[in-house]
Write an enzyme that holds these catalytic residues in place. Structure first.
Site, PDB file in Angstrom:
ATOM      1  N   SER A 124       0.814  -1.212   0.000  1.00  0.00           N
ATOM      2  CA  SER A 124       0.000   0.000   0.000  1.00  0.00           C
ATOM      3  C   SER A 124       0.847   1.262   0.000  1.00  0.00           C
ATOM      4  CB  SER A 124      -0.955  -0.049   1.198  1.00  0.00           C
ATOM      5  OG  SER A 124      -1.920   0.966   1.137  1.00  0.00           O
ATOM      6  N   ASP A 129      -2.365   6.303  -3.521  1.00  0.00           N
ATOM      7  CA  ASP A 129      -1.212   5.665  -2.888  1.00  0.00           C
ATOM      8  C   ASP A 129      -0.722   4.532  -3.777  1.00  0.00           C
ATOM      9  OD1 ASP A 129      -3.302   3.878  -2.446  1.00  0.00           O
ATOM     10  OD2 ASP A 129      -2.542   3.251  -0.492  1.00  0.00           O
ATOM     11  N   ASP A 153      -1.022   1.335  -4.062  1.00  0.00           N
ATOM     12  CA  ASP A 153      -1.915   0.338  -4.658  1.00  0.00           C
ATOM     13  C   ASP A 153      -3.266   0.920  -5.025  1.00  0.00           C
ATOM     14  OD1 ASP A 153      -2.810   0.605  -2.035  1.00  0.00           O
ATOM     15  OD2 ASP A 153      -3.378  -1.501  -1.853  1.00  0.00           O
ATOM     16  N   ASP A 165      -5.782   2.173  -3.439  1.00  0.00           N
ATOM     17  CA  ASP A 165      -7.023   1.942  -2.710  1.00  0.00           C
ATOM     18  C   ASP A 165      -7.379   3.118  -1.805  1.00  0.00           C
ATOM     19  OD1 ASP A 165      -5.143   1.580  -0.702  1.00  0.00           O
ATOM     20  OD2 ASP A 165      -5.951  -0.333   0.008  1.00  0.00           O
TER      21      ASP A 165
END
Length: 450
Positions: free
Chosen positions: A103, A242, A244, A246
């Site tokens: 992440s 960010d 990833d 999400d």
């Protein structure tokens, strides 16, 4: 059953160090494959995505070996956003979805997140059962039943087409100049393309991943670069994702930041006005600002709080029938569209509000005045338990007494890093600083800080 390697969002750690090693990933893949493999003749399918970290190759190969050893057929999607895995797991009728990502963490970290066949992240109970299988003898497939692995080229495009359908019908982004910061991460191709295809003039940054620069001086955790580009280019708005994708942070035309709390406040009131909001409120975590709670209450809406972690937000939303929730950090969950936080789709919802109202980003991005909030992190040494120490507990009790009726205090261990997070909210700035610094000092003086 207590989980040992799973945290608040899958398994996470420093790459090539326990638990983020190739041998553990192989065994984790085998255990997950055994847990999800159905009986009967239906092919057993897994989809695997990743962000742009160099260690993703190592973990991808190890997971694939473990999964195919138990008879699972693996479909490798390459770099795609985490929410794309939730969407594609369900739409491709896969038994399991896996995202390899840490992440917002730096490049030297990595993680493994699991999604069930319904596209939602696994429960604590499912993760605990996978750990139990890892500790025993894995029941491997017979030679003739070993799974296959192949790369899928159109997974990202399928997610992009779906993302575009969430934008208000009949509307376009024509005339809007949008800065999008992809954090050199998983959405470095998908996000700019979706915005451009919807008609925006796109200024894309953080789109040159090299395996090491994910989240490095860019993205939702470091918005200075995007803020500067907005001002230089005269852009209308910025979308900062960010690693990833999400989570999202919105920047207005002046480069000023709106976090997840402000974004949720906007969506909640707009959805309530159009009778789209389910549950007469939203779900957020204990970290969300007290100002959000007061704002919602003033509009006759409720705020339901959960432990930190978008997985817990989603579980509460599903149990109570809510369709909006998220975290202050920028995870925005809209179960009408997604099964987890989705930075791109949340960004599209904000842009849709701009298009539909004709209002500037600055007029939409601040719904309430935040109660002053201070958060400090204290890194601690492995094997220690700072919160169990008498002096630390005494400092916490004293701080709670001083804040009584004036604010609130939240102390917690990070679920992804060896950190104690000390957060307080209070209208009195001096008192706020005193109570947080006092607890931080006690943890550091106890000799457990790393």
């Amino acid at each position: 059953m207590t989980r040992k390697i799973f945290g608040t969002d899958g398994v996470r750690g420093k790459a090539n160090s326990y638990p983020m090693t190739a041998d553990l990933a192989l065994r984790l893949g085998a255990a997950a494959g055994r847990y999800f493999r159905r009986d009967g003749s239906t092919p057993h399918r897994v989809v695997i995505g990743k962000d742009t970290r160099l260690s993703g190759y190592m973990l991808e190969n190890a997971l694939t070996a473990g999964l195919t050893s138990t008879g699972m057929n693996v479909h490798l999607l390459g770099p795609v956003p985490t929410p794309a895995i939730g969407f594609l797991t369900h739409s491709m009728r896969a038994d399991l979805g896996i995202m390899i990502s840490a992440s917002h963490n730096p490049a030297h970290d990595n993680g493994i997140k699991f999604f069930g066949p319904d596209g939602f992240k696994l429960s604590d109970e499912a993760e605990a059962e996978i750990e139990r299988l890892m500790e025993g003898e894995i029941d491997y497939a017979r030679p003739e039943n070993i799974g296959r692995a192949r790369r899928i080229d159109d997974g990202r495009r399928g997610y992009m087409e779906f993302a575009k359908t969430t934008f208000p019908q009949g509307r376009k982004l024509t005339g809007l100049k949008v800065v999008v910061d992809c954090a050199n991460g998983a959405a470095y191709r998908a996000a700019p393309d979706v915005l451009w295809e919807l008609g925006a003039e796109v200024i894309a940054i953080g789109t040159s991943p090299d395996g090491y620069n994910i989240n490095d001086g860019c993205g939702s955790t470091n918005t200075a670069l995007a803020s500067r580009r907005i001002r230089e280019a005269g852009a209308d708005v910025g979308i900062c994702l960010d690693g990833d994708a999400d989570r999202v942070i919105i920047l207005d035309e002046n480069g000023e930041l709106a976090d997840g709390d402000q974004i949720m406040a906007l969506f909640a009131t707009r959805w309530a006005e159009s009778q789209r909001l389910k549950g007469n409120g939203l779900v957020a975590t204990v970290m969300s600002n007290l100002g959000l709670e007061r704002y919602l209450s003033g509009h006759g809406l409720a705020l339901e709080r959960t432990p930190v972690g978008d997985r817990y937000v989603v579980e509460r939303m599903r149990a109570g029938g809510w369709n909006l929730g998220g975290e202050q950090s920028g995870h925005i969950v809209m179960t009408d569209y997604t099964t987890t936080g989705d930075g791109l789709i949340a960004g599209l919802q904000f842009l849709g509000a701009m298009v539909e109202t004709g209002m500037r980003a600055s007029e939409l991005s601040v719904s309430f005045e935040r109660v002053p909030q201070l958060l400090k992190n204290v890194r601690y040494a492995a094997g220690t338990e700072p919160l169990s120490l008498a002096n630390v507990q005494s400092a916490i009790e004293a701080a709670e007494a001083r804040l009584q009726g004036q604010g609130r205090l939240l102390i917690r261990k990070s679920g992804t890093e060896p950190l104690i997070r000390v957060m307080a909210e209070c209208e009195d700035d001096a008192l706020l600083t005193q109570v947080v610094d006092g607890i931080v000092a006690e943890v550091e003086s106890a000799g457990v800080a790393a």
